[in-house]
Design an enzyme around this catalytic site. Structure first.
Site, mmCIF file in Angstrom:
data_model
loop_
_atom_site.group_PDB
_atom_site.id
_atom_site.type_symbol
_atom_site.label_atom_id
_atom_site.label_comp_id
_atom_site.label_asym_id
_atom_site.label_seq_id
_atom_site.Cartn_x
_atom_site.Cartn_y
_atom_site.Cartn_z
ATOM 1 N N ARG A 130 3.081 0.218 -5.251
ATOM 2 C CA ARG A 130 2.961 -0.160 -3.855
ATOM 3 C C ARG A 130 1.765 -1.118 -3.840
ATOM 4 O O ARG A 130 1.575 -1.954 -2.716
ATOM 5 C CB ARG A 130 3.293 0.680 -2.854
ATOM 6 C CG ARG A 130 4.497 1.479 -2.870
ATOM 7 C CD ARG A 130 4.366 2.540 -1.948
ATOM 8 N NE ARG A 130 4.320 1.990 -0.624
ATOM 9 C CZ ARG A 130 5.495 1.537 0.190
ATOM 10 N NH1 ARG A 130 6.579 1.825 -0.504
ATOM 11 N NH2 ARG A 130 5.812 1.025 1.398
ATOM 12 N N LYS A 168 5.124 -3.538 -5.938
ATOM 13 C CA LYS A 168 6.518 -3.545 -6.343
ATOM 14 C C LYS A 168 7.410 -3.605 -4.939
ATOM 15 O O LYS A 168 8.395 -4.190 -4.875
ATOM 16 C CB LYS A 168 6.835 -2.039 -6.891
ATOM 17 C CG LYS A 168 8.251 -1.618 -6.964
ATOM 18 C CD LYS A 168 8.455 -1.629 -8.593
ATOM 19 C CE LYS A 168 9.965 -1.666 -8.789
ATOM 20 N NZ LYS A 168 10.669 -3.075 -9.520
ATOM 21 N N CYS A 191 0.709 -1.211 0.140
ATOM 22 C CA CYS A 191 -0.106 0.252 0.192
ATOM 23 C C CYS A 191 0.892 1.277 -0.097
ATOM 24 O O CYS A 191 2.039 1.288 0.491
ATOM 25 C CB CYS A 191 -0.887 0.134 1.339
ATOM 26 S SG CYS A 191 -1.848 -1.362 1.330
ATOM 27 N N TRP A 237 -2.846 -2.428 -1.591
ATOM 28 C CA TRP A 237 -2.604 -4.054 -1.999
ATOM 29 C C TRP A 237 -3.223 -5.064 -1.081
ATOM 30 O O TRP A 237 -2.576 -4.699 0.238
ATOM 31 C CB TRP A 237 -1.175 -4.234 -1.798
ATOM 32 C CG TRP A 237 -0.667 -5.319 -2.701
ATOM 33 C CD1 TRP A 237 -0.392 -5.937 -3.944
ATOM 34 C CD2 TRP A 237 -0.161 -6.918 -1.678
ATOM 35 N NE1 TRP A 237 -0.167 -7.199 -4.210
ATOM 36 C CE2 TRP A 237 0.152 -7.805 -2.741
ATOM 37 C CE3 TRP A 237 -0.067 -7.131 -0.419
ATOM 38 C CZ2 TRP A 237 0.375 -9.178 -2.369
ATOM 39 C CZ3 TRP A 237 0.189 -8.270 0.015
ATOM 40 C CH2 TRP A 237 0.433 -9.356 -0.941
ATOM 41 N N HIS A 278 18.120 -35.291 -13.167
ATOM 42 C CA HIS A 278 17.678 -36.031 -11.586
ATOM 43 C C HIS A 278 16.254 -35.926 -11.433
ATOM 44 O O HIS A 278 15.917 -35.919 -10.320
ATOM 45 C CB HIS A 278 18.685 -35.139 -10.635
ATOM 46 C CG HIS A 278 20.095 -35.480 -10.651
ATOM 47 N ND1 HIS A 278 20.662 -36.411 -10.471
ATOM 48 C CD2 HIS A 278 21.113 -34.497 -11.150
ATOM 49 C CE1 HIS A 278 21.946 -36.593 -10.630
ATOM 50 N NE2 HIS A 278 22.386 -35.284 -11.014
ATOM 51 N N GLU A 309 16.210 -15.868 -13.138
ATOM 52 C CA GLU A 309 15.467 -14.347 -13.176
ATOM 53 C C GLU A 309 14.685 -14.622 -14.687
ATOM 54 O O GLU A 309 13.607 -13.989 -14.575
ATOM 55 C CB GLU A 309 16.675 -13.533 -13.723
ATOM 56 C CG GLU A 309 16.355 -12.322 -14.375
ATOM 57 C CD GLU A 309 15.524 -11.315 -13.151
ATOM 58 O OE1 GLU A 309 15.257 -11.670 -12.182
ATOM 59 O OE2 GLU A 309 14.838 -10.196 -13.584
ATOM 60 N N LYS A 353 10.675 -13.676 -14.510
ATOM 61 C CA LYS A 353 10.066 -12.405 -15.152
ATOM 62 C C LYS A 353 8.966 -13.042 -16.000
ATOM 63 O O LYS A 353 7.954 -12.460 -16.270
ATOM 64 C CB LYS A 353 11.316 -11.998 -15.967
ATOM 65 C CG LYS A 353 10.977 -10.263 -15.961
ATOM 66 C CD LYS A 353 11.810 -9.656 -15.072
ATOM 67 C CE LYS A 353 11.598 -10.054 -13.619
ATOM 68 N NZ LYS A 353 12.665 -9.345 -12.474
ATOM 69 N N GLU A 379 5.714 -14.185 -13.981
ATOM 70 C CA GLU A 379 5.334 -12.928 -13.162
ATOM 71 C C GLU A 379 4.303 -11.997 -13.942
ATOM 72 O O GLU A 379 3.315 -11.295 -13.826
ATOM 73 C CB GLU A 379 6.241 -12.129 -12.385
ATOM 74 C CG GLU A 379 6.939 -11.126 -12.888
ATOM 75 C CD GLU A 379 7.745 -10.550 -11.545
ATOM 76 O OE1 GLU A 379 7.398 -10.038 -10.656
ATOM 77 O OE2 GLU A 379 9.047 -10.314 -11.807
ATOM 78 N N ASN A 429 -0.521 1.984 6.252
ATOM 79 C CA ASN A 429 0.232 1.148 5.061
ATOM 80 C C ASN A 429 0.892 0.084 6.253
ATOM 81 O O ASN A 429 1.439 0.539 7.200
ATOM 82 C CB ASN A 429 1.170 1.561 4.437
ATOM 83 C CG ASN A 429 2.356 0.593 4.169
ATOM 84 O OD1 ASN A 429 3.631 1.124 3.912
ATOM 85 N ND2 ASN A 429 1.806 -0.654 3.659
ATOM 86 N N GLY A 430 0.616 -1.620 6.043
ATOM 87 C CA GLY A 430 1.002 -2.378 7.361
ATOM 88 C C GLY A 430 0.062 -3.244 7.611
ATOM 89 O O GLY A 430 -1.103 -3.531 7.003
HETATM 90 C C1 F6R Z 1 10.658 -9.536 -9.584
HETATM 91 C C2 F6R Z 1 10.606 -8.452 -8.649
HETATM 92 C C3 F6R Z 1 10.659 -8.875 -7.087
HETATM 93 C C4 F6R Z 1 11.569 -8.060 -6.277
HETATM 94 C C5 F6R Z 1 11.530 -8.393 -4.837
HETATM 95 C C6 F6R Z 1 12.650 -7.799 -3.947
HETATM 96 O O1 F6R Z 1 10.456 -9.078 -10.694
HETATM 97 O O2 F6R Z 1 10.503 -7.255 -8.687
HETATM 98 O O3 F6R Z 1 10.903 -10.304 -6.871
HETATM 99 O O4 F6R Z 1 12.913 -8.452 -6.730
HETATM 100 O O5 F6R Z 1 10.421 -8.197 -4.281
HETATM 101 O O6 F6R Z 1 12.333 -6.366 -3.946
HETATM 102 P P1 F6R Z 1 13.387 -5.355 -3.556
HETATM 103 O O7 F6R Z 1 14.633 -5.382 -4.495
HETATM 104 O O8 F6R Z 1 12.844 -4.057 -3.980
HETATM 105 O O9 F6R Z 1 13.929 -5.611 -2.112
#
Ligand code: F6R
Length: 606
Positions: free
Chosen positions: A27, A601, A2, A72, A505, A482, A486, A489, A98-99
């Site tokens: 957020r 994010k 949030c 969120w 395996h 990665e 990517k 998600e 937020n929390g």
């Molecule tokens: C994937 C992604 C997340 C962040 C993770 C850590 O694309 O964005 O997996 O990498 O939530 O976020 P930070 O780097 O902000 O601690």
């Protein structure tokens, strides 16, 4: 997660808060709401994004104070009722939060027994009713907030508005970020500095257990534990607002992929010695006297940042005489780890707000470890918690899926490795060789990005597949992880990554002609081994996409060509192609790329 924004001053509060909320949508973006006060009080909430909230304001509104929220969901589904601001029975007290309030159920029970009527299923709403309850018992507004803050448990960044004292916003934080921006006769409060930069570059970062009482004449910061006044330092942060715009790109994600070369250049700037025989990292210089007895380095982070940690482990092991570990922060914090002053914990985080990373770091710090951060967002909580650190300077990353931040984190790790290795056994020529090659990487990535049409064609060819593997060994394993993360998600297709040698395996059982496999095999020390694994896939009719600078004679289904480099630098060249692929695959499916479902994010809940 949030995002929250509050404003009071001479400008149009509605406009400022809506703009601020847009900047915080990374957020959370499942619902949002706002309360503003001018000629009258106006409260509006909606399911959806800030643009949907804007639609509800057809006519011009004059308001000089207000608070807003972008959500969120944690407690309670995504509904208008559960959207913030929440309010008390009389609709006098409004809060955005937020929390998570962990003891909300017991508090709610007490309040309901006293006759309070609740509108939502959220944990947050208890805060408004608690304040109301104290006011009903004869306390003034500030004292009621004070008492409430000492009753609630959990994490919070809070903004509180009282219709009966419409000149004031009270703010408080515990474990969730909150920043106060100080303008000329105007103030703004927000979850991070981005909305603050709408009116000022002077800000105060609130710390845990602090509350701010802000009115149009000024502000006061106090501890809500002992009620003592706190003198806080104002910091100046010049955030270039224009770098948070899309600048002609369809999505932030593709813009940020195209910023990967410049992100590396920014991370490197001023950190390579003139003769290129070493690196200069101020944060490490500051704590180097503490590192004399260093024996162990633990790298920790979450998601994509954890993959940077894994890369860092393999890199550091190659050049440094310490025990190196890479740990997922959400696991690390609940394990019994022996920390001491011979251990350096490096936290990697784009946002600097990820709660799992923050808590793991605090635990390590409390138990005596030396802590260091590799952080993108200036002034963020982790940046302020570590003993020392370095910013990656990748610029604001707005898309939920992290791209350029990872590239800059890898760059930072290489700089750190060289700094420490030069204090150990690395020869000046070896450092020079790596740094000269590293400086060539941005242009090599520009070359890869120039071939995006090939990746678009590849995405078109593979668009009907529902399962993908990503394989790599050693330095290419974090790359494979990665690539898989990517793709899943933002496209919602099943994708998994494995160390290429692990396939036989178990996972190879799934391979058939319907299971495309990305093989990341640059021309490094494990090239031949990975190519053998690739052949094992082909023998089972698996479709293969090979990312490399060296191609075997046997026919491969699809090839993505990258320029050559040093073994440790290849991830900087293989990751951008996978970022492009994930982006164009999701784009063909016409999905909400910058705001994928169920994600946010900055992950500030556990
Ligand atoms: C994937 C992604 C997340 C962040 C993770 C850590 O694309 O964005 O997996 O990498 O939530 O976020 P930070 O780097 O902000 O601690």
């Amino acid at each position: 997660m949030c995002g929250i924004v509050g404003y009071l001053g001479k400008r149009n509060a509605l406009e400022i808060i809506l703009k601020g909320l847009e900047k915080l949508e990374y957020r959370g973006y499942d619902s949002c709401g706002i309360v503003v006060y001018g000629e009258k009080l106006i409260l509006k909430k909606t399911v959806g994004m800030v643009k949907d909230l804007k639609e509800l304001f057809k006519e011009k509104i004059k308001a000089d104070i207000g608070i807003g929220h972008t959500r969120w969901a944690t407690h309670g589904g995504v509904t208008e009722f559960n959207a913030h601001p929440h309010f008390d029975c009389q609709k006098n007290i409004f809060i955005v939060h937020n929390g998570i309030i962990e003891n909300y159920q017991e508090l709610k029970k007490i309040l309901v027994n006293k006759g309070h009527l609740f509108n939502s299923e959220t944990d947050s709403e208890v805060i408004a009713h608690l304040i109301e309850d104290f006011i009903n018992q004869g306390d003034n507004f500030e004292a009621s907030v004070h008492k409430t803050l000492n009753l609630i448990q959990g994490t919070f960044a809070l903004l509180i508005f009282n219709k009966n004292e419409p000149n004031k916003i009270i703010a408080a934080r515990f474990s969730s970020p909150l920043v106060l921006g100080i303008g000329k006769n105007e103030f703004i409060l927000a979850s991070d500095p981005l909305p603050i930069s709408l009116i000022t570059d002077r800000m105060i970062f609130l710390d845990d257990s602090e509350m701010a009482i802000v009115n149009k004449e000024g502000y006061e910061i106090k501890s809500y534990v002992n009620n003592l006044k706190i003198d806080k330092k104002t910091v100046g942060l010049d955030l270039k607002v224009k770098t948070t715009e899309k600048e002609g790109f369809k999505h932030y994600m593709i813009k940020e992929i195209f910023e990967e070369p410049i992100a590396i250049e920014n991370t490197l700037r001023g950190r390579i010695l003139k003769d290129k025989t070493g690196t200069k990292i101020r944060g490490l210089e500051e704590i180097y006297h503490k590192l004399k007895n260093l024996k162990r380095i633990i790298l920790t982070g979450c998601g994509t940042a954890y993959y940077a940690c894994l890369y860092g482990k393999y890199l550091f092991e190659e050049f440094l005489p310490y025990i190196i570990e890479a740990e997922i922060a959400s696991e690390l914090r609940y394990r019994k780890i022996n920390y001491d002053q011979e251990t350096l914990v490096i936290a990697i985080s784009q946002s600097g707000e990820t709660i799992d990373t923050l808590e793991a770091l605090k635990e390590a710090k409390n138990k005596g470890a030396i802590t260091f951060g590799i952080i993108n967002v200036p002034g963020s909580t982790i940046a302020r918690t570590v003993d020392a650190g370095m910013y990656t300077y990748a610029g604001p990353e707005m898309a939920v899926a992290s791209t350029k931040a990872l590239i800059s984190q890898i760059t930072a790790l290489i700089l750190i490795m060289i700094y420490l290795a030069r204090k150990n056994l690395m020869k000046p020529e070896e450092a020079k060789n790596i740094l000269e090659e590293l400086e060539k990487i941005p242009d090599k990535i520009r070359y890869i990005l120039g071939q995006e049409s090939l990746i678009i064609d590849l995405a078109k060819n593979l668009i009907n597949y529902k399962n993908f593997y990503f394989l790599g060994r050693k330095f290419s394993l974090p790359v494979a992880l990665e690539g898989a993360l990517k793709l899943k998600e933002i496209s919602y297709v099943h994708s998994e990554a494995y160390p290429a040698g692990e396939m036989k395996h178990g996972p190879i059982a799934l391979i058939d002609e319907n299971f495309p496999v990305f093989v990341i095999a640059p021309n490094d020390s494990l090239y031949q081994k990975t190519i053998s694994n690739l052949e094992e896939i082909r023998a089972r009719k698996g479709k293969v996409i090979l990312i490399s600078d060296k191609f075997p004679e046997n026919k491969i289904d699809y090839l993505i060509s990258i320029p050559s480099s040093l073994e440790i630098l290849y991830p900087l060249l293989t990751i951008p192609s996978l970022h492009l692929f994930a982006y164009y695959f999701a784009n063909l499916l016409d999905l909400s790329i910058d705001r994928p479902r169920n994600l946010a994010k900055s992950v500030t809940v556990e």
